[in-house]
Write an enzyme that holds these catalytic residues in place. Structure first.
Site, PDB file in Angstrom:
ATOM      1  N   GLY A   1      -1.432   9.338  -0.279  1.00  0.00           N
ATOM      2  CA  GLY A   1      -3.159   8.744  -0.475  1.00  0.00           C
ATOM      3  C   GLY A   1      -3.662   9.490   0.489  1.00  0.00           C
TER       4      GLY A   1
ATOM      5  CD  GLN B   1      -4.858  -1.595  -0.345  1.00  0.00           C
ATOM      6  OE1 GLN B   1      -3.806  -2.319  -0.986  1.00  0.00           O
ATOM      7  NE2 GLN B   1      -3.703  -0.585   0.347  1.00  0.00           N
TER       8      GLN B   1
ATOM      9  CB  SER C   1      -1.222   5.489  -1.847  1.00  0.00           C
ATOM     10  OG  SER C   1       0.066   5.781  -0.671  1.00  0.00           O
TER      11      SER C   1
ATOM     12  CG  HIS D   1       3.214   3.914   1.159  1.00  0.00           C
ATOM     13  ND1 HIS D   1       3.081   2.767   1.653  1.00  0.00           N
ATOM     14  CD2 HIS D   1       2.539   4.648   0.845  1.00  0.00           C
ATOM     15  CE1 HIS D   1       1.977   3.912   2.654  1.00  0.00           C
ATOM     16  NE2 HIS D   1       1.647   4.341   1.700  1.00  0.00           N
TER      17      HIS D   1
ATOM     18  CB  THR E   1       9.591  23.576  -3.628  1.00  0.00           C
ATOM     19  OG1 THR E   1       9.680  24.989  -3.757  1.00  0.00           O
ATOM     20  CG2 THR E   1      10.900  23.138  -5.142  1.00  0.00           C
TER      21      THR E   1
ATOM     22  CB  CYS F   1      -5.413  -2.964  20.906  1.00  0.00           C
ATOM     23  SG  CYS F   1      -5.302  -5.318  21.185  1.00  0.00           S
TER      24      CYS F   1
HETATM   25  C1  LIG Z   1      -7.507   2.144   0.308  1.00  0.00           C
HETATM   26  C2  LIG Z   1      -6.607   3.341   0.796  1.00  0.00           C
HETATM   27  N1  LIG Z   1      -7.099   4.873   1.207  1.00  0.00           N
HETATM   28  C3  LIG Z   1      -5.876   5.333   1.446  1.00  0.00           C
HETATM   29  C4  LIG Z   1      -4.334   5.303   1.915  1.00  0.00           C
HETATM   30  C5  LIG Z   1      -4.019   6.338   2.415  1.00  0.00           C
HETATM   31  O1  LIG Z   1      -2.493   6.254   1.865  1.00  0.00           O
HETATM   32  P1  LIG Z   1      -1.827   7.071   2.244  1.00  0.00           P
HETATM   33  O2  LIG Z   1      -0.696   6.039   3.141  1.00  0.00           O
HETATM   34  O3  LIG Z   1      -0.391   6.819   0.744  1.00  0.00           O
HETATM   35  O4  LIG Z   1      -1.555   8.013   2.913  1.00  0.00           O
HETATM   36  C6  LIG Z   1      -4.218   4.409   2.187  1.00  0.00           C
HETATM   37  C7  LIG Z   1      -3.046   3.505   2.719  1.00  0.00           C
HETATM   38  O5  LIG Z   1      -3.134   2.294   3.540  1.00  0.00           O
HETATM   39  C8  LIG Z   1      -5.377   2.851   1.411  1.00  0.00           C
HETATM   40  O6  LIG Z   1      -5.187   1.388   1.461  1.00  0.00           O
END
Ligand SMILES: Cc1ncc(COP(=O)(O)O)c(C=O)c1O
Length: 388
Positions: free
Chosen positions: A72, A181, A201, A203, A239, A327
Site C-alpha cells: 500500500g 482499508q 494493500s 495484507h 521481476t 510512545c
Molecule cells: C490507510 C493505509 N494506507 C496505507 C497503508 C500502508 O500499506 P502497506 O502496509 O501495505 O504498505 C496502510 C497500512 O496500515 C493503511 O492503513
C-alpha cells in the site's frame, strides 16, 4: 495462541488458507519468470494475469488498469510521485487531508520541504470527515493532484470520495484515493468513485504482506517510481513476485465474493462490542460515531485509562487491539488523526482501536468486551490513591 482473540485486522489480517493454497505452487514447481517465452514462463504469466483479472473484478475496472506493487505504501508513493512527475507543467500544488496514512502524509511533507510543492492539508470535522466544499475551495489553477483516503485506518470513517472527486474533476484535477482499508469491507467500484488512481494493500484483505495494487485509469499519464524492465506496462519494473501476485488475486476474489456477508456480520459484531462496552464502562465513548464507518472498525476512548497500558493489559488476557497513541522518546503522542478531529489530548491518550475480521465469532466479541471492561475497572481502581 489459538484462544487468543485477534481484534487488530486494520493492522494486518491472517493469510486466508485458500490464498495460501493458491500461492503454494508458485513458491515451488511453478517458479518460472513470467517474462520468459517458454512453458515455465508462460505458466507463471498465466498466474499473474489471472490475478490481474481477479483484482479487476474487485475494482470493476479493466485488467490493463491494474498494476501490482510492493504494498500500500508503494502504491501511494507511486500515485503521488508518478502524477507530479507526469504533470510537472500543470503545477506544484497538492490537496490532501490531515488524517491520511503516513504513506501519503510524509510523501506530501517531503515534497513540500525538498521539492518546492505547496500542500493543503484539509481539516476534518469531529467525526473525522473531510468537507466536500473544503476541497472545492482549496482547488487552484496549479493543483496537480487531490489525494484523500477512502476509509481511515484509525476511525474507519468513510470519506465522500465520489463527491470530492467530482469537485476536483470540475477543475480538471485528477484524484487519487488510498483505499487500503476499504477492500473487502465496503464495495469498491472505481467507475462509481470516479477516481483516476486508487491504492490497495493485499495484507489488509487476507492476502500476503508486501503486495499492493495501484489502479491507474486508462489514459492517465503516470511516470514510474521504479525504472528498469518493462514489467507492469513499464510502470513498475522488476521481476514479478508471482506467488504474491497470485495470492493478491485470490484474496481479491474472496473479498469480492464474501463482501456482502462479511460486511453485514462484521457490522453486527462491531455494534455488539460497542454496545457492551458503552453499557459496562462508565465514560466510554465511540469516536467518529456520527460518520459512515467501515463495518469492522471501532475506535473508543475510556476516560482516564491510558490506551497504551490498556492494550498491554488486555494482551495479557489474550485480546489484541491497538492504541490510538504511540510512545516515542519517553512521551506519549496522540495520533494525528485524533488531533485533527479535535479530540483532547487527555481523551486521545485513552483511545483503543478494535478492528474485527471475518474469523471473529460472537463468543470472542463477548469475551473481549468482558476483558476490556474488567481491565478498565481494575486500572481505574488501582489509579485511585486509596486503591493502591
Ligand atoms: C490507510 C493505509 N494506507 C496505507 C497503508 C500502508 O500499506 P502497506 O502496509 O501495505 O504498505 C496502510 C497500512 O496500515 C493503511 O492503513
Amino acid at each position: 495462541m489459538n484462544d487468543r482473540i485477534y481484534l487488530d485486522h486494520n493492522a494486518t489480517t491472517p493469510l486466508d488458507p485458500e490464498v495460501r493454497e493458491a500461492m503454494r505452487p508458485f513458491l515451488s514447481e511453478r517458479f518460472g519468470n513470467p517474462s520468459s517465452i517458454y512453458q515455465e514462463g508462460m505458466d507463471a504469466r498465466y498466474g499473474v494475469e489471472k490475478a490481474r483479472m481477479q483484482v479487476a473484478e474487485l475494482l470493476g475496472c479493466e485488467e490493463e488498469e491494474v498494476i501490482f506493487t510492493g504494498g500500500g505504501s508503494e502504491s501511494d508513493n507511486a500515485a503521488i510521485f508518478g502524477t507530479l512527475r507526469a504533470l510537472r507543467e500543470r503545477g506544484r500544488h497538492i490537496i490532501t487531508s490531515q488524517i491520511e496514512h503516513p504513506a501519503v502524509l510524509r510523501t506530501c511533507q517531503y515534497l513540500e520541504k525538498y521539492e518546492g510543492y505547496k500542500v493543503d492539508y484539509l481539516p476534518v470535522d469531529r467525526d473525522g470527515r473531510v468537507g466536500v466544499e473544503d476541497v472545492a475551495a482549496a482547488l487552484r489553477p496549479d493543483t496537480a493532484l487531490v489525494t484523500i483516503m477512502l476509509a481511515n485506518n484509525e476511525t474507519g470513517a468513510i470519506q465522500p470520495i465520489r463527491e470530492l472527486c467530482a469537485r476536483a474533476h470540475e477543475q480538471g484535477v485528477r484524484f487519487h484515493t488510498d483505499a487500503v482499508q476499504a477492500a473487502g469491507k465496503v464495495p469498491l467500484s472505481v467507475g462509481e468513485l470516479g477516481v483516476e488512481l486508487l491504492s490497495l494493500s493485499a495484507h489488509k484483505f487476507h492476502g500476503p504482506k508486501g503486495m499492493g495494487v495501484l489502479y491507474c485509469k486508462r489514459g492517465t499519464e503516470l511516470f514510474p517510481l521504479i525504472f528498469g524492465g518493462g514489467q507492469e506496462r513499464g510502470l513498475r519494473a522488476g521481476t514479478e513476485n508471482v506467488a504474491g501476485i497470485v495470492g493478491t488475486g485470490h484474496a481479491a476474489m474472496l473479498a469480492r465474493r464474501r463482501l456482502a456477508e462479511d460486511a453485514a456480520r462484521l457490522g453486527e459484531l462491531r455494534d455488539l462490542l460497542e454496545n457492551q462496552l458503552l453499557q459496562r464502562v462508565p465514560g466510554a465513548r465511540v469516536l467518529a460515531g456520527g460518520a459512515h464507518r467501515l463495518p469492522n472498525t471501532s475506535l473508543m476512548t475510556f476516560a482516564n485509562v491510558p490506551g497504551v497500558e490498556l492494550v498491554a493489559e488486555i494482551d495479557g488476557l489474550g485480546v489484541c487491539a491497538s492504541s490510538g497513541s504511540a510512545c516515542s522518546a519517553g512521551t506519549t503522542k496522540v495520533s494525528h488523526v485524533l488531533s485533527a478531529m479535535g479530540v483532547s489530548r487527555a481523551e486521545g491518550l485513552s483511545a483503543v482501536r478494535f478492528s474485527l475480521g471475518r474469523d471473529n465469532t460472537r463468543q470472542e466479541i463477548e469475551r473481549a468486551a468482558a476483558v476490556v471492561a474488567e481491565c478498565v475497572e481494575r486500572m481505574r481502581l488501582e489509579a485511585r490513591p486509596s486503591g493502591r
